[in-house]
Design an enzyme around this catalytic site. Structure first.
Site, PDB file in Angstrom:
ATOM      1  N   GLY A  22       8.658   9.594   9.268  1.00  0.00           N
ATOM      2  CA  GLY A  22       8.060  10.073   8.025  1.00  0.00           C
ATOM      3  C   GLY A  22       7.111  11.215   8.302  1.00  0.00           C
TER       4      GLY A  22
ATOM      5  N   SER B  14      16.987  14.484  10.424  1.00  0.00           N
ATOM      6  CA  SER B  14      17.229  13.882  11.741  1.00  0.00           C
ATOM      7  C   SER B  14      16.759  12.432  11.756  1.00  0.00           C
ATOM      8  CB  SER B  14      16.479  14.665  12.821  1.00  0.00           C
ATOM      9  OG  SER B  14      15.088  14.466  12.689  1.00  0.00           O
TER      10      SER B  14
ATOM     11  N   PRO C  66       7.889  20.359  12.214  1.00  0.00           N
ATOM     12  CA  PRO C  66       8.542  20.384  13.532  1.00  0.00           C
ATOM     13  C   PRO C  66       9.680  21.402  13.552  1.00  0.00           C
ATOM     14  CG  PRO C  66       8.444  18.150  12.613  1.00  0.00           C
ATOM     15  CD  PRO C  66       8.093  19.101  11.506  1.00  0.00           C
TER      16      PRO C  66
ATOM     17  N   HIS D 279       0.832  -1.209   0.000  1.00  0.00           N
ATOM     18  CA  HIS D 279       0.000   0.000   0.000  1.00  0.00           C
ATOM     19  C   HIS D 279       0.864   1.255   0.000  1.00  0.00           C
ATOM     20  CE1 HIS D 279      -3.147   2.858   1.025  1.00  0.00           C
ATOM     21  NE2 HIS D 279      -4.037   1.899   0.895  1.00  0.00           N
TER      22      HIS D 279
END
Length: 577
Positions: A186, A179, A166, A84
């Protein structure tokens, strides 16, 4: 009264093989109070698990955050392989409005969650579907383009960058090395959408290319238009340099073909985004048609996650009508027809109690005390015989009304299937549908009558030490007594309607079953007269005598009509015996 807000969340996690990892994620979700976990559906070949849970808005956001955070800790996308498409440990995380909340409100919840996932869990998030902040990212396929392998490009290209990033993305900002945390987790698409069915159509082939060809035949997007050979020819481009598409036959569907090693077959994997536009049964028939055109047969259907009950009911009725069979049969029988017609049990047993969202919600909120209608006939009779005052005459009257509806419906169904009467199947099917509606209404009144009596008992148990408590208790008793009068009146009205069904079946139904129509009429009269007694005894306790007199007058009128109808029907029956 405001309707309780219920939101469904259906995150897809990129782990479908290690149940210990999956349990850690679901445990994190269930650690939130007020959350009900409805379904966990792992797939080995896809290496993906679809989890379904429901709750109020605050609980659902908290549970979704904990689940996604735990997934980012226990799933390593650098090692992930499956059939998938995917781009993150939590690949997609949609909110779906169930009741008391709008799609736009769910979209706001999704944006709040996406920001929190980026800020607190370090997970880059796209906002997709109804929560999309950029029009092109409304489409999940655009968010997921290139999948996990394109993670670096997604995070560094301003045009492709997730909506919520982030603070710590790079291990080395100068060289833009991602990082370890980002590489492991992911990114995720968080959104809000209406109910979607994820369904796979099983094929009697192992060819992914042929499965894809069928998918392109049916999916709304279709396939690129090509010069010459429709498969290998050069794509035709429009003025903007984009491929000209030949649309497929099914609106509101997305589909691809793949091979599932676990089953040894190819499938057409489809997302159905609007069942009002393209119902499940229509998609099944169309995939079957397109497969047959290519020398392939659909052997069955696999529903991933949950399905709304209406989709199966509509499908069952559709296939019954194609067979010229009555649709006025119990709900469970209609669903069984849907299961067999579409081969929902082709790969594994299909249990509606585990796959239909409404049944799961019912089962998760059920009282430990069984409903009267769920008892066996023997247990029901024994429960009635005990020294407790409920269930009593009102409950039995409702059940007799239900039996009247059931007998009339039985004659209608026998008539619809009678040899030589094939051209009249729809006439009797319509009568049977009417009978099933009355049957369900009266079955609900079986327990409602007992509940109404219990309300009175609860009101009498209220404290009465102070004048205020006494006044509140008196008012509660009067309100409960009024309700206990209205419920049997409802039973009388519903039972009276069963006479129309029984009369029609006595007149034009299968002659061999005319006695059953007569028994139905007798049961209906007993139901009306019995419920009438309960109206009168409860109305006598009402302080509002004008209201009490009106309720008793209504009951007497219904009794008079029931006596006349029963006499008329029995005359028809006796003439035909």
């Amino acid at each position: 009264m405001n309707q309780k807000q219920i939101v469904e969340c259906v995150p897809n996690f990129s782990e479908g093989r290690d149940m210990s990892i999956i349990r850690q994620i679901t445990n994190a979700i269930e650690s939130v109070e007020g959350i009900r976990l409805l379904n966990v559906d792992p797939g080995e070949a896809t290496n993906r698990t679809v989890v379904t849970f429901v709750g109020d808005p605050a609980a659902i956001v908290e549970a979704a955050f904990r689940g996604a955070k735990k997934a980012s800790e226990v799933i390593d996308m650098r090692k992930h392989h499956g059939t998938h498409p995917r781009m993150g440990a939590t690949d997609v995380l949609p909110f779906i409005p169930v009741s008391g909340i709008t799609l736009e409100e769910c979209a706001q919840l999704a944006r709040q969650l996406a920001k929190r996932m980026a800020d607190e869990a370090g997970i880059p998030c796209y906002a997709y579907e109804a929560s999309a902040l950029r029009p092109k990212f409304k489409n999940l396929a655009v968010c997921r383009a290139g999948e996990y392998e394109a993670l670096y490009d997604k995070l560094t290209d301003p045009e492709r960058k997730p909506d919520y990033m982030p603070k710590e993305v790079y291990a080395d900002a100068q060289h833009k090395t991602l990082s370890t945390h980002i590489l492991q987790t992911g990114c995720t698409a968080v959104g809000a959408r209406d109910f979607l069915i994820a369904v796979n159509w099983n094929l009697n082939t192992t060819s992914t290319r042929r499965a894809n060809a069928i998918a392109f035949d049916v999916r709304e997007k279709g396939r690129p238009k090509r010069e010459g050979n429709p498969i290998t020819g050069k794509p035709i481009l429009d003025a903007d340099g984009k491929p000209v598409m030949l649309p497929g036959t099914l609106k509101c569907t997305k589909a691809i073909g793949w091979y599932i090693e676990e089953y040894g077959i190819a499938q057409v994997s489809m997302n159905m985004t609007n069942l009002a536009v393209t119902p499940l049964h229509i998609a099944f028939d169309e995939v079957c048609r397109c497969a047959q055109n290519r020398g392939i047969r659909v052997t069955g259907t696999e529903i991933v996650g949950l399905v709304p009950k209406k989709a199966l009911i509509d499908a069952g009725r559709y296939f019954l009508e194609k067979q010229h069979r009555s649709t006025g049969i119990p709900e469970s029988d209609i669903i069984k027809i849907a299961i067999k017609s579409m081969g929902l049990d082709d790969l594994r047993p299909f249990n509606p109690r585990e796959k239909v969202i409404e049944y799961l919600l019912e089962d998760s909120t059920k009282d430990t005390t069984p409903a009267l209608v769920d008892l066996t006939t023997k247990a029901f009779a024994q429960e009635t015989s005990r020294e407790s005052p409920a269930p009593g005459g009102g409950t039995i009257s409702a059940y007799m009304g239900a039996l009247a509806a059931a007998l009339g419906t039985m004659v209608a169904n026998l008539s619809a299937h009678k040899a030589g009467w094939d051209e009249r199947w729809k006439e009797f099917s319509d009568w049977a549908d009417c009978g099933q509606q009355l049957l369900n209404e009266l079955l609900a009144l079986v327990d409602e009558d007992t509940c109404a009596f219990n309300r009175i008992m609860n009101a009498f148990s209220l404290p009465k030490k102070t004048e205020q408590e006494k006044a509140c208790r008196t008012e509660a008793i009067q309100q409960a007594t009024l309700y206990a009068t209205q419920v049997p009146l409802h039973t009388m009205k519903a039972s009276l309607q069963t006479f129309g069904l029984c009369k029609a079946m006595a007149q034009v139904g299968n002659p061999a079953s005319v006695s059953d129509a007569g028994v139905g009429a007798l049961a209906a009269r007993a139901a009306v007269l019995g419920a009438g007694l309960n109206v009168k005894i409860n109305a006598a306790s009402l302080k509002d005598k004008v209201l009490a007199s009106d309720l008793i007058a209504q009951a007497n009128d219904l009794i008079t009509r029931a006596n006349l109808l029963e006499e008329e029907i029995m005359h028809i029956v006796e003439e035909k015996l």
